[in-house]
Design an enzyme around this catalytic site. Structure first.
Site, PDB file in Angstrom:
ATOM      1  N   LYS A  96      25.769  21.304   8.537  1.00  0.00           N
ATOM      2  CA  LYS A  96      25.082  20.081   8.173  1.00  0.00           C
ATOM      3  C   LYS A  96      23.901  19.774   9.083  1.00  0.00           C
ATOM      4  O   LYS A  96      22.785  19.602   8.636  1.00  0.00           O
ATOM      5  CB  LYS A  96      26.073  18.906   8.191  1.00  0.00           C
ATOM      6  CG  LYS A  96      25.464  17.579   7.769  1.00  0.00           C
ATOM      7  CD  LYS A  96      25.027  17.608   6.326  1.00  0.00           C
ATOM      8  CE  LYS A  96      24.340  16.352   5.891  1.00  0.00           C
ATOM      9  NZ  LYS A  96      23.818  16.457   4.517  1.00  0.00           N
ATOM     10  N   LYS A  99      19.769  23.525  -4.218  1.00  0.00           N
ATOM     11  CA  LYS A  99      21.088  22.923  -4.390  1.00  0.00           C
ATOM     12  C   LYS A  99      22.036  23.888  -5.114  1.00  0.00           C
ATOM     13  O   LYS A  99      23.199  24.033  -4.739  1.00  0.00           O
ATOM     14  CB  LYS A  99      20.981  21.615  -5.183  1.00  0.00           C
ATOM     15  CG  LYS A  99      20.436  20.461  -4.392  1.00  0.00           C
ATOM     16  CD  LYS A  99      21.396  20.036  -3.292  1.00  0.00           C
ATOM     17  CE  LYS A  99      20.669  19.311  -2.185  1.00  0.00           C
ATOM     18  NZ  LYS A  99      19.884  20.159  -1.294  1.00  0.00           N
ATOM     19  N   HIS A 120       2.806  35.532 -13.972  1.00  0.00           N
ATOM     20  CA  HIS A 120       2.307  36.399 -12.909  1.00  0.00           C
ATOM     21  C   HIS A 120       3.437  37.137 -12.198  1.00  0.00           C
ATOM     22  O   HIS A 120       3.304  37.494 -11.028  1.00  0.00           O
ATOM     23  CB  HIS A 120       1.490  35.579 -11.903  1.00  0.00           C
ATOM     24  CG  HIS A 120       0.248  34.987 -12.483  1.00  0.00           C
ATOM     25  ND1 HIS A 120      -0.798  35.749 -12.932  1.00  0.00           N
ATOM     26  CD2 HIS A 120      -0.092  33.697 -12.712  1.00  0.00           C
ATOM     27  CE1 HIS A 120      -1.751  34.955 -13.405  1.00  0.00           C
ATOM     28  NE2 HIS A 120      -1.340  33.693 -13.285  1.00  0.00           N
ATOM     29  N   ARG A 147      29.871  18.565   9.592  1.00  0.00           N
ATOM     30  CA  ARG A 147      28.750  19.324  10.129  1.00  0.00           C
ATOM     31  C   ARG A 147      28.849  20.808   9.787  1.00  0.00           C
ATOM     32  O   ARG A 147      27.867  21.540   9.920  1.00  0.00           O
ATOM     33  CB  ARG A 147      28.681  19.144  11.656  1.00  0.00           C
ATOM     34  CG  ARG A 147      28.419  17.718  12.088  1.00  0.00           C
ATOM     35  CD  ARG A 147      28.742  17.520  13.557  1.00  0.00           C
ATOM     36  NE  ARG A 147      27.756  18.160  14.417  1.00  0.00           N
ATOM     37  CZ  ARG A 147      26.744  17.522  14.985  1.00  0.00           C
ATOM     38  NH1 ARG A 147      26.578  16.233  14.766  1.00  0.00           N
ATOM     39  NH2 ARG A 147      25.917  18.154  15.787  1.00  0.00           N
ATOM     40  N   CYS A 170      27.881  22.816  15.159  1.00  0.00           N
ATOM     41  CA  CYS A 170      29.028  22.742  16.065  1.00  0.00           C
ATOM     42  C   CYS A 170      29.251  21.312  16.555  1.00  0.00           C
ATOM     43  O   CYS A 170      28.313  20.542  16.707  1.00  0.00           O
ATOM     44  CB  CYS A 170      28.805  23.652  17.263  1.00  0.00           C
ATOM     45  SG  CYS A 170      28.461  25.370  16.865  1.00  0.00           S
ATOM     46  N   ASN A 200      27.446  23.744  22.302  1.00  0.00           N
ATOM     47  CA  ASN A 200      26.620  23.781  21.088  1.00  0.00           C
ATOM     48  C   ASN A 200      25.258  24.344  21.476  1.00  0.00           C
ATOM     49  O   ASN A 200      24.711  23.977  22.517  1.00  0.00           O
ATOM     50  CB  ASN A 200      26.402  22.378  20.519  1.00  0.00           C
ATOM     51  CG  ASN A 200      27.668  21.767  19.963  1.00  0.00           C
ATOM     52  OD1 ASN A 200      28.702  22.409  19.881  1.00  0.00           O
ATOM     53  ND2 ASN A 200      27.585  20.498  19.588  1.00  0.00           N
ATOM     54  N   GLY A 201      24.673  25.162  20.612  1.00  0.00           N
ATOM     55  CA  GLY A 201      23.342  25.691  20.878  1.00  0.00           C
ATOM     56  C   GLY A 201      23.340  27.196  21.028  1.00  0.00           C
ATOM     57  O   GLY A 201      24.310  27.887  20.692  1.00  0.00           O
ATOM     58  N   GLU A 243      13.879  22.134  -4.907  1.00  0.00           N
ATOM     59  CA  GLU A 243      15.079  21.460  -4.419  1.00  0.00           C
ATOM     60  C   GLU A 243      16.256  21.712  -5.357  1.00  0.00           C
ATOM     61  O   GLU A 243      17.392  21.912  -4.908  1.00  0.00           O
ATOM     62  CB  GLU A 243      14.808  19.962  -4.267  1.00  0.00           C
ATOM     63  CG  GLU A 243      16.014  19.113  -3.907  1.00  0.00           C
ATOM     64  CD  GLU A 243      16.637  19.444  -2.554  1.00  0.00           C
ATOM     65  OE1 GLU A 243      17.722  18.900  -2.274  1.00  0.00           O
ATOM     66  OE2 GLU A 243      16.065  20.253  -1.786  1.00  0.00           O
ATOM     67  N   GLU A 257      23.011  26.771  -2.785  1.00  0.00           N
ATOM     68  CA  GLU A 257      23.787  26.324  -1.629  1.00  0.00           C
ATOM     69  C   GLU A 257      25.269  26.198  -1.932  1.00  0.00           C
ATOM     70  O   GLU A 257      26.102  26.614  -1.121  1.00  0.00           O
ATOM     71  CB  GLU A 257      23.290  24.949  -1.161  1.00  0.00           C
ATOM     72  CG  GLU A 257      22.098  24.953  -0.245  1.00  0.00           C
ATOM     73  CD  GLU A 257      21.746  23.545   0.215  1.00  0.00           C
ATOM     74  OE1 GLU A 257      21.705  23.322   1.430  1.00  0.00           O
ATOM     75  OE2 GLU A 257      21.516  22.669  -0.644  1.00  0.00           O
ATOM     76  N   TRP A 262      30.310  26.836  14.676  1.00  0.00           N
ATOM     77  CA  TRP A 262      29.598  27.501  13.583  1.00  0.00           C
ATOM     78  C   TRP A 262      29.020  28.773  14.179  1.00  0.00           C
ATOM     79  O   TRP A 262      28.178  28.722  15.067  1.00  0.00           O
ATOM     80  CB  TRP A 262      28.505  26.586  13.025  1.00  0.00           C
ATOM     81  CG  TRP A 262      27.808  27.110  11.819  1.00  0.00           C
ATOM     82  CD1 TRP A 262      28.262  27.096  10.528  1.00  0.00           C
ATOM     83  CD2 TRP A 262      26.496  27.698  11.775  1.00  0.00           C
ATOM     84  NE1 TRP A 262      27.317  27.638   9.697  1.00  0.00           N
ATOM     85  CE2 TRP A 262      26.223  28.017  10.425  1.00  0.00           C
ATOM     86  CE3 TRP A 262      25.534  27.987  12.736  1.00  0.00           C
ATOM     87  CZ2 TRP A 262      25.034  28.608  10.019  1.00  0.00           C
ATOM     88  CZ3 TRP A 262      24.342  28.576  12.338  1.00  0.00           C
ATOM     89  CH2 TRP A 262      24.110  28.881  10.990  1.00  0.00           C
TER      90      TRP A 262
END
Length: 620
Positions: A615, A497, A516, A27, A2, A111-112, A493, A500, A79
């Site tokens: 972000k 990506k 396995h 963000r 946010c 925000n939060g 990673e 995402e 957000w």
């Protein structure tokens, strides 16, 4: 995550508020809004607002159509946490007083996350307050209104004393047309000082081009913005002087947000990696502990273990560093997901170096984990971070500030590789202090690091081959990524990506684990990406690849030039330009970034703003 922008001025501040929101779009958000005090510019008294679940550009059109103007205002990109993305849940939130409707008394952005919002909601409802949203934020607005006795600062101070959780807030009241009050605890907030006007923002970038005079608010701070003046106070309401909260000149580099010739910011940032690495290593002429701050030699000499705390992509960079720290520096290292570390019983070691890794330096989970470690008696702390003025840098004993520059795309790329560069320097510095690095080894490692920008340029030249792979991946819904040793985190990673930004389900495994369980998933419609450097595990990896081919799986292999892995039916090979030893992860991750990017492009997803993600994650 946010974003907040606020202002007290004598001019129409709406264009600056909206421009600030546009600079914070990177963000991630799902709704946005702006509120102004009409009387602040000689207009109609009271508070007016506009809110939207579309992009900020649509909010701007709405504001212009409604001729929304004011010299005092607050704005927000949200957000969603509590309540779906919908206009009634979008900020700013109003409080109309108990049981009333009409123009708001209080306007607030936040925000939060407020952890005790349910008990506060029940209390306020019992007093007659009617809630129009499902958010925890509306609770704060009503709480401020309930405590208002003619002074907004006093009401906000009293309200924040009752909040549990994380917040950065900006608040206006209809009876005080030239005042905005802010507060922060656990979420970032900065004060921008202008000529005869003052600003609030969650990120200094939001104020780029407006003011470069920035005051970084600390945990528990409150700030009172009025026309031509401001003051900052601690949690107890006592004013703090300029020495305690100094004004800093901060160049927010708004030009870094320009896309230039690239199709998306993510593509731009992938191609900025050679420069970002060069900038991060600028001034490194030798390995000395002081690269990490004054007193680093004493700290490094005292430690006997390393604990790395991070989230997401930063966690994977920490996983790579574990291999380096144990093989080169010979120091026992553990890597913890920050959001898990603070909620389990651990065995503190006062001689352990706690290393946090964060792109923004404001990641809530990582900051909380750092503070938890400190509360357990860990006194040696160091951060690898991209923002020199962040809470992480301020709260750690030592720091290495990477120089990736602004990263707009939600999916991190250049932040990851610059973190690896900083962590490799840390490895070498610890190895040197503990007598495990010869002069010849130091010279060889430094030579390899200086060559990284050129080596990365050669890897980026492989993009056309990666695009051909992406055409295959765009038709798939699942993928496996394999790596061994230090390249297993690189596989992790790469899978992150892909999921995402293309929304393809992807998992990564150490290649030896294939038999396995994951081998049961392998079919011709499950591509298997394999990171295959020419290292000590290559022959083992080749055996794992044969297990895939024997079951009809299709392999996509990133192979060093001298691995003697040749393309064949069901086996697609891209040859890396050169083998790069311990620093190989910095090169091998780049084709995986490109693969995710071009696959997402082929599937038509929103590359820079993937769904459900943000972000800078400033909530737990």
């Amino acid at each position: 995550m946010c974003g907040i922008v606020g202002a007290v001025s004598s001019r129409n501040i709406v264009p600056i508020l909206v421009q600030g929101l546009q600079r914070l779009e990177y963000r991630g958000y799902d709704s946005c809004g702006v509120a102004v005090h009409g009387a602040s510019l000689g207009g109609a008294p009271g508070l007016q607002r506009a809110r939207s679940t579309a992009r900020v550009a649509e909010l701007l059109a709405q504001v212009q159509a409604e001729n929304l103007q004011g010299a005092t205002g607050i704005a927000h990109t949200r957000w969603a946490t509590h309540g779906a993305p919908a206009v009634h849940n979008a900020h700013p939130h109003f409080s109309h007083g108990p049981g009333s409707e009409g123009p708001g008394h209080v306007a607030l952005v936040h925000n939060g996350i407020i952890e005790n919002h349910e008990e506060l909601r029940a209390e306020l409802q019992a007093r007659g307050y009617v809630f129009a949203s499902q958010t925890d934020t509306e609770v704060i607005a009503h709480l401020v209104d309930s405590l208002y006795g003619g002074d907004l600062f006093e009401a906000v101070q009293a309200a924040t004393a009752r909040l549990r959780g994380a917040y950065a807030i900006a608040v206006m009241h209809r009876d005080e047309p030239h005042r905005v009050v802010g507060a922060r605890a656990g979420s970032p907030l900065v004060l921008g000082v202008g000529e005869g006007e003052n600003f609030l923002a969650s990120d200094a970038m939001a104020l780029a081009g407006v003011t470069d005079q920035i005051v970084y608010l600390e945990e528990g701070d409150l700030v009172d913005l009025q026309l031509g003046r401001y003051w900052v106070a601690g949690r107890d309401g006592r004013p703090l002087d300029a020495a305690q909260r100094p004004v800093r000149t901060v160049h927010a580099h708004s030009g870094a947000a320009e896309l230039g010739p690239y199709r998306h910011y993510m593509q731009k940032e992938i191609f900025e990696q050679p420069r970002a690495i060069a900038d991060t290593l600028e001034g490194v002429h030798g390995i000395v502990p002081e690269l990490f701050g004054d007193g680093a030699y004493r700290v490094f000499k005292d430690i006997d273990a390393v604990l790395i705390l991070a989230c997401g992509t930063s966690y994977y960079s920490g996983c790579v560093a574990k291999y380096w720290l144990e093989s080169i520096a010979r120091i026992p290292t553990q890597v913890e997901i920050a959001s898990e570390y603070r909620y389990r019983d651990t065995v503190p070691n006062p001689r352990q170096l706690v290393v946090t890794i964060s792109q923004s330096g404001e990641t809530a989970d990582t900051l909380a984990a750092l503070r938890h470690a400190q509360s357990l008696g860990h006194r040696h702390t160091l951060t690898v971070c991209n923002v020199a003025t962040s809470a992480m840098v301020r709260e750690c004993q030592l720091a290495y500030v990477t120089r990736a520059g602004v990263e707009i795309g939600v999916a991190s790329t250049k932040a990851f590789t610059t973190q690896l560069a900083g962590l490799f320097l840390l490895t070498l510095a610890l190895a040197q202090v503990h007598g495990r690095l010869t002069e010849a080894q130091e010279a060889a490692h430094l030579k390899a690091m200086r060559h990284l920008p050129v080596a990365l340029q050669a890897v980026l030249a492989l993009e056309p081959q990666v695009i051909r792979w992406a055409e295959d991946f765009a038709r798939m819904e699942n993928a496996l990524f394999l790596g061994r040793g230090v390249h297993y985190p690189v596989a992790l990673e790469g899978a992150l990506k892909l999921k995402e930004i293309s929304y393809i389900h992807a998992e990564a495994y150490p290649a030896g684990e294939l038999k396995h369980g994951p081998l049961a998933l392998v079919t011709s419609s499950m591509p298997v990406v394999t990171v295959a450097p020419n290292d000590a595990l290559l022959e083992k990896l080749k055996s794992n690849m044969q297990e895939v081919r024997a079951r009809g799986g299709v392999l996509y292999v990133l192979a060093d030039a001298d691995t003697r892995i040749e393309s064949a039916e069901g086996l697609h090979v891209i040859r890396m330009p050169e083998h790069y030893g311990p620093l190989s992860p910095l090169l091998h991750v780049v084709p995986l970034q490109l693969l995710a990017y071009h696959t997402a492009c082929a599937r038509g997803t929103d590359v820079d703003k993937p769904r459900n993600l943000a972000k800078s994650v400033t909530v737990e």
